[in-house]
Write a protein that holds these residues in place. Structure first.
Motif, PDB file in Angstrom:
ATOM      1  N   GLY A  35       0.800  -1.201   0.000  1.00 31.99           N
ATOM      2  CA  GLY A  35       0.000   0.000   0.000  1.00 31.99           C
ATOM      3  C   GLY A  35       0.838   1.258   0.000  1.00 31.99           C
ATOM      4  N   TRP A  36       0.153   2.370  -0.157  1.00 30.74           N
ATOM      5  CA  TRP A  36       0.769   3.684  -0.082  1.00 30.74           C
ATOM      6  C   TRP A  36       0.141   4.465   1.062  1.00 30.74           C
ATOM      7  CZ3 TRP A  36       4.945   5.145  -2.874  1.00 30.74           C
ATOM      8  CH2 TRP A  36       5.253   4.416  -4.018  1.00 30.74           C
ATOM      9  N   PHE A  37       0.998   5.126   1.799  1.00 25.81           N
ATOM     10  CA  PHE A  37       0.585   6.057   2.824  1.00 25.81           C
ATOM     11  C   PHE A  37       1.254   7.393   2.535  1.00 25.81           C
ATOM     12  CE2 PHE A  37      -1.509   3.517   6.177  1.00 25.81           C
ATOM     13  CZ  PHE A  37      -1.293   2.261   5.673  1.00 25.81           C
ATOM     14  N   ARG A  38       0.772   8.434   3.164  1.00 27.31           N
ATOM     15  CA  ARG A  38       1.430   9.725   3.017  1.00 27.31           C
ATOM     16  C   ARG A  38       1.371  10.481   4.340  1.00 27.31           C
ATOM     17  NH1 ARG A  38      -2.897  12.759  -1.035  1.00 27.31           N
ATOM     18  NH2 ARG A  38      -4.593  13.048   0.488  1.00 27.31           N
ATOM     19  N   GLN A  39       2.337  11.368   4.491  1.00 19.25           N
ATOM     20  CA  GLN A  39       2.396  12.167   5.707  1.00 19.25           C
ATOM     21  C   GLN A  39       2.802  13.582   5.355  1.00 19.25           C
ATOM     22  OE1 GLN A  39       4.833  10.535   8.861  1.00 19.25           O
ATOM     23  NE2 GLN A  39       3.722  11.703  10.391  1.00 19.25           N
ATOM     24  N   ALA A  40       1.918  14.507   5.644  1.00 20.54           N
ATOM     25  CA  ALA A  40       2.189  15.926   5.442  1.00 20.54           C
ATOM     26  C   ALA A  40       2.756  16.509   6.735  1.00 20.54           C
ATOM     27  CB  ALA A  40       0.916  16.649   5.034  1.00 20.54           C
ATOM     28  N   ALA A  92       2.969  15.819   0.326  1.00 24.59           N
ATOM     29  CA  ALA A  92       3.318  14.969   1.464  1.00 24.59           C
ATOM     30  C   ALA A  92       4.522  14.113   1.095  1.00 24.59           C
ATOM     31  CB  ALA A  92       2.146  14.064   1.845  1.00 24.59           C
ATOM     32  N   VAL A  93       5.058  13.443   2.088  1.00 22.02           N
ATOM     33  CA  VAL A  93       5.999  12.357   1.841  1.00 22.02           C
ATOM     34  C   VAL A  93       5.167  11.093   1.661  1.00 22.02           C
ATOM     35  CG1 VAL A  93       7.921  11.001   2.728  1.00 22.02           C
ATOM     36  CG2 VAL A  93       7.806  13.471   3.183  1.00 22.02           C
ATOM     37  N   TYR A  94       5.408  10.404   0.569  1.00 20.40           N
ATOM     38  CA  TYR A  94       4.657   9.196   0.256  1.00 20.40           C
ATOM     39  C   TYR A  94       5.518   7.978   0.560  1.00 20.40           C
ATOM     40  CZ  TYR A  94       0.892  11.811  -1.916  1.00 20.40           C
ATOM     41  OH  TYR A  94      -0.180  12.651  -2.124  1.00 20.40           O
ATOM     42  N   TYR A  95       4.921   7.028   1.273  1.00 21.69           N
ATOM     43  CA  TYR A  95       5.608   5.812   1.672  1.00 21.69           C
ATOM     44  C   TYR A  95       4.892   4.600   1.102  1.00 21.69           C
ATOM     45  CZ  TYR A  95       7.553   8.805   5.369  1.00 21.69           C
ATOM     46  OH  TYR A  95       8.177   9.801   6.079  1.00 21.69           O
ATOM     47  N   CYS A  96       5.647   3.631   0.636  1.00 16.90           N
ATOM     48  CA  CYS A  96       5.036   2.345   0.331  1.00 16.90           C
ATOM     49  C   CYS A  96       5.290   1.403   1.498  1.00 16.90           C
ATOM     50  CB  CYS A  96       5.524   1.763  -0.986  1.00 16.90           C
ATOM     51  SG  CYS A  96       7.249   1.295  -1.051  1.00 16.90           S
ATOM     52  N   ALA A  97       4.398   0.461   1.656  1.00 12.26           N
ATOM     53  CA  ALA A  97       4.448  -0.430   2.804  1.00 12.26           C
ATOM     54  C   ALA A  97       3.889  -1.791   2.415  1.00 12.26           C
ATOM     55  CB  ALA A  97       3.648   0.150   3.965  1.00 12.26           C
ATOM     56  N   ALA A  98       4.340  -2.815   3.091  1.00 14.54           N
ATOM     57  CA  ALA A  98       3.863  -4.171   2.851  1.00 14.54           C
ATOM     58  C   ALA A  98       3.376  -4.777   4.149  1.00 14.54           C
ATOM     59  CB  ALA A  98       4.973  -5.035   2.249  1.00 14.54           C
ATOM     60  N   GLY A  99       2.313  -5.555   4.046  1.00 17.03           N
ATOM     61  CA  GLY A  99       1.752  -6.177   5.228  1.00 17.03           C
ATOM     62  C   GLY A  99       0.977  -7.424   4.892  1.00 17.03           C
ATOM     63  N   PRO A 100       0.460  -8.108   5.891  1.00 20.99           N
ATOM     64  CA  PRO A 100      -0.189  -9.391   5.670  1.00 20.99           C
ATOM     65  C   PRO A 100      -1.626  -9.301   5.177  1.00 20.99           C
ATOM     66  CG  PRO A 100      -0.123  -8.892   8.005  1.00 20.99           C
ATOM     67  CD  PRO A 100       0.648  -7.804   7.315  1.00 20.99           C
ATOM     68  N   ARG A 101      -2.297  -8.183   5.426  1.00 17.14           N
ATOM     69  CA  ARG A 101      -3.709  -8.089   5.044  1.00 17.14           C
ATOM     70  C   ARG A 101      -4.088  -6.636   4.785  1.00 17.14           C
ATOM     71  NH1 ARG A 101      -3.249  -9.182  10.324  1.00 17.14           N
ATOM     72  NH2 ARG A 101      -3.323 -11.426   9.890  1.00 17.14           N
ATOM     73  N   MET A 108      -0.172  -1.980  11.096  1.00 17.02           N
ATOM     74  CA  MET A 108      -0.316  -3.365  10.652  1.00 17.02           C
ATOM     75  C   MET A 108       0.612  -3.707   9.492  1.00 17.02           C
ATOM     76  SD  MET A 108      -2.378  -4.888  12.624  1.00 17.02           S
ATOM     77  CE  MET A 108      -2.774  -6.348  11.685  1.00 17.02           C
ATOM     78  N   TYR A 109       1.245  -2.707   8.924  1.00 14.15           N
ATOM     79  CA  TYR A 109       2.201  -2.931   7.844  1.00 14.15           C
ATOM     80  C   TYR A 109       3.589  -3.069   8.459  1.00 14.15           C
ATOM     81  CZ  TYR A 109      -1.467  -1.687   4.549  1.00 14.15           C
ATOM     82  OH  TYR A 109      -2.631  -1.678   3.820  1.00 14.15           O
ATOM     83  N   ASN A 110       4.298  -4.126   8.118  1.00 19.48           N
ATOM     84  CA  ASN A 110       5.549  -4.422   8.809  1.00 19.48           C
ATOM     85  C   ASN A 110       6.812  -4.090   8.027  1.00 19.48           C
ATOM     86  OD1 ASN A 110       5.375  -6.561   6.978  1.00 19.48           O
ATOM     87  ND2 ASN A 110       4.485  -7.908   8.537  1.00 19.48           N
ATOM     88  N   SER A 111       6.662  -3.638   6.793  1.00 23.14           N
ATOM     89  CA  SER A 111       7.824  -3.196   6.020  1.00 23.14           C
ATOM     90  C   SER A 111       7.495  -1.855   5.392  1.00 23.14           C
ATOM     91  CB  SER A 111       8.177  -4.208   4.923  1.00 23.14           C
ATOM     92  OG  SER A 111       8.541  -5.444   5.485  1.00 23.14           O
ATOM     93  N   TRP A 112       8.454  -0.947   5.449  1.00 25.96           N
ATOM     94  CA  TRP A 112       8.237   0.408   4.946  1.00 25.96           C
ATOM     95  C   TRP A 112       9.432   0.872   4.128  1.00 25.96           C
ATOM     96  CZ3 TRP A 112       3.880   3.402   5.825  1.00 25.96           C
ATOM     97  CH2 TRP A 112       2.949   2.881   6.731  1.00 25.96           C
ATOM     98  N   GLY A 113       9.142   1.673   3.112  1.00 24.21           N
ATOM     99  CA  GLY A 113      10.195   2.345   2.381  1.00 24.21           C
ATOM    100  C   GLY A 113      10.619   3.610   3.095  1.00 24.21           C
ATOM    101  N   GLN A 114      11.568   4.298   2.506  1.00 23.29           N
ATOM    102  CA  GLN A 114      12.117   5.489   3.137  1.00 23.29           C
ATOM    103  C   GLN A 114      11.293   6.734   2.827  1.00 23.29           C
ATOM    104  OE1 GLN A 114      13.152   4.321   0.292  1.00 23.29           O
ATOM    105  NE2 GLN A 114      13.349   6.120  -1.026  1.00 23.29           N
ATOM    106  N   GLY A 115      10.401   6.647   1.869  1.00 24.62           N
ATOM    107  CA  GLY A 115       9.543   7.766   1.514  1.00 24.62           C
ATOM    108  C   GLY A 115      10.087   8.595   0.365  1.00 24.62           C
ATOM    109  N   THR A 116       9.177   9.211  -0.366  1.00 24.65           N
ATOM    110  CA  THR A 116       9.541  10.110  -1.455  1.00 24.65           C
ATOM    111  C   THR A 116       8.629  11.329  -1.389  1.00 24.65           C
ATOM    112  OG1 THR A 116       9.944  10.254  -3.850  1.00 24.65           O
ATOM    113  CG2 THR A 116       8.031   8.964  -3.158  1.00 24.65           C
ATOM    114  N   GLN A 117       9.230  12.508  -1.522  1.00 27.46           N
ATOM    115  CA  GLN A 117       8.476  13.747  -1.362  1.00 27.46           C
ATOM    116  C   GLN A 117       7.732  14.093  -2.649  1.00 27.46           C
ATOM    117  OE1 GLN A 117       8.287  16.070   1.395  1.00 27.46           O
ATOM    118  NE2 GLN A 117       6.699  16.981   0.096  1.00 27.46           N
ATOM    119  N   VAL A 118       6.468  14.414  -2.503  1.00 25.98           N
ATOM    120  CA  VAL A 118       5.666  14.953  -3.597  1.00 25.98           C
ATOM    121  C   VAL A 118       5.179  16.337  -3.174  1.00 25.98           C
ATOM    122  CG1 VAL A 118       3.574  14.700  -4.971  1.00 25.98           C
ATOM    123  CG2 VAL A 118       4.949  12.682  -4.416  1.00 25.98           C
ATOM    124  N   THR A 119       5.484  17.320  -3.972  1.00 28.16           N
ATOM    125  CA  THR A 119       5.070  18.687  -3.689  1.00 28.16           C
ATOM    126  C   THR A 119       4.229  19.196  -4.851  1.00 28.16           C
ATOM    127  OG1 THR A 119       7.081  19.104  -2.405  1.00 28.16           O
ATOM    128  CG2 THR A 119       5.816  21.023  -3.135  1.00 28.16           C
TER     129      THR A 119
END
Length: 122
Positions: A35-40, A92-101, A108-119
């Protein structure tokens, strides 16, 4: 443990498009979800979209539905987030993540990338 690396972030004008990529390594996927998450700045990390590895079912936050499209290529262990009609509030900074469900709950996601900034400029 899977390693995730995002790319594709940058500066884009409002109304424009951007495609983010997430490359996975360390193990091949046969199940689970990415999945993708983001954080502003000053805000909580929020769910954007998710896709199941096995059958490609997709899930979106209401704020991005019909503007963003998540996809994956199992053979390449790669996932993308196509973002169209971008708005300044998508910045925001956009992160991809992997999880079981599938879930929008970040812990609930147990693996995360370092993030990439989108402006997105107005």
């Amino acid at each position: 443990q899977v390693q995730l690396v995002e790319s594709g972030g940058g500066l884009v004008q409002a109304g424009g498009s951007r495609r983010l990529s997430c490359a996975a390594s360390g193990r091949t996927f046969s199940s689970g979800v990415v999945g993708w998450f983001r954080q502003a700045p000053g805000k909580e990390r929020e769910f954007v979209a998710a896709i199941t590895w096995s059958d490609g079912r997709t899930y979106y936050a209401d704020s991005v539905r019909r503007r963003f499209t998540i996809s994956r290529d199992n053979t390449k262990n790669t996932m993308w987030l196509q973002m169209n009609s971008l708005k300044p509030e998508d910045t925001a900074v956009y992160y991809c993540a992997a999880g079981p469900r599938v879930t929008s709950y970040a812990p609930m996601y147990n693996s995360w990338g370092q993030g990439t900034q989108v402006t997105v400029s107005s």
